[in-house]
Design a protein around this motif. Sequence first.
Motif, PDB file in Angstrom:
ATOM      1  N   SER A 162      -4.277   0.554  -0.059  1.00  0.00           N
ATOM      2  CA  SER A 162      -3.217  -0.021  -0.908  1.00  0.00           C
ATOM      3  C   SER A 162      -3.411  -1.517  -1.140  1.00  0.00           C
ATOM      4  O   SER A 162      -2.803  -2.088  -2.030  1.00  0.00           O
ATOM      5  N   ASN A 163      -4.301  -2.157  -0.357  1.00  0.00           N
ATOM      6  CA  ASN A 163      -4.598  -3.579  -0.548  1.00  0.00           C
ATOM      7  C   ASN A 163      -5.511  -3.826  -1.739  1.00  0.00           C
ATOM      8  O   ASN A 163      -5.681  -4.975  -2.167  1.00  0.00           O
ATOM      9  N   VAL A 164      -6.127  -2.783  -2.280  1.00  0.00           N
ATOM     10  CA  VAL A 164      -6.981  -2.915  -3.458  1.00  0.00           C
ATOM     11  C   VAL A 164      -6.076  -3.131  -4.670  1.00  0.00           C
ATOM     12  O   VAL A 164      -5.210  -2.308  -4.953  1.00  0.00           O
ATOM     13  N   GLU A 165      -6.286  -4.218  -5.368  1.00  0.00           N
ATOM     14  CA  GLU A 165      -5.435  -4.557  -6.515  1.00  0.00           C
ATOM     15  C   GLU A 165      -5.520  -3.488  -7.608  1.00  0.00           C
ATOM     16  O   GLU A 165      -6.606  -3.075  -8.005  1.00  0.00           O
ATOM     17  N   GLY A 166      -4.377  -2.991  -8.040  1.00  0.00           N
ATOM     18  CA  GLY A 166      -4.314  -2.049  -9.140  1.00  0.00           C
ATOM     19  C   GLY A 166      -4.461  -0.590  -8.750  1.00  0.00           C
ATOM     20  O   GLY A 166      -4.431   0.289  -9.602  1.00  0.00           O
ATOM     21  N   VAL A 167      -4.641  -0.304  -7.455  1.00  0.00           N
ATOM     22  CA  VAL A 167      -4.839   1.080  -7.031  1.00  0.00           C
ATOM     23  C   VAL A 167      -3.524   1.852  -7.075  1.00  0.00           C
ATOM     24  O   VAL A 167      -2.447   1.318  -6.802  1.00  0.00           O
ATOM     25  N   ILE A 168      -3.628   3.124  -7.470  1.00  0.00           N
ATOM     26  CA  ILE A 168      -2.500   4.055  -7.422  1.00  0.00           C
ATOM     27  C   ILE A 168      -2.938   5.196  -6.506  1.00  0.00           C
ATOM     28  O   ILE A 168      -3.976   5.812  -6.724  1.00  0.00           O
ATOM     29  N   SER A 169      -2.143   5.444  -5.466  1.00  0.00           N
ATOM     30  CA  SER A 169      -2.426   6.550  -4.550  1.00  0.00           C
ATOM     31  C   SER A 169      -1.655   7.776  -5.013  1.00  0.00           C
ATOM     32  O   SER A 169      -0.474   7.685  -5.315  1.00  0.00           O
ATOM     33  N   LEU A 170      -2.327   8.907  -5.050  1.00  0.00           N
ATOM     34  CA  LEU A 170      -1.677  10.152  -5.464  1.00  0.00           C
ATOM     35  C   LEU A 170      -1.491  11.072  -4.276  1.00  0.00           C
ATOM     36  O   LEU A 170      -2.146  10.993  -3.297  1.00  0.00           O
TER      37      LEU A 170
END
Length: 94
Positions: free
Chosen positions: A86-94
Amino acid sequence: MDKKSSEFYERLKEQLKNDTTWPAPYLFKFIVPSKLEKIAEIEAAFDGTDAKINTRDSSKGTYTSISVKVTMGSPDSVIAKYLEVSNVEGVISL
């Protein structure tokens, strides 16, 4: 982490505890902007594991979906990995 996120992770932890015998394979799915450095950051989070990583670009090439199948040791390790990614900028976890 905000209250909504912590409640989500608590529910996920309980569900994983009740539904799965650990260690077990787990499928993570993420969507990131199609930039090599973003994809590399997610792949790096799984270095040193038995992860099998598949990527697929969106139809317009704006986003990349990343599927990671990896053996995880416990519900806590799954949640820790979600928090790390979640620290990766712009990531969306599904």
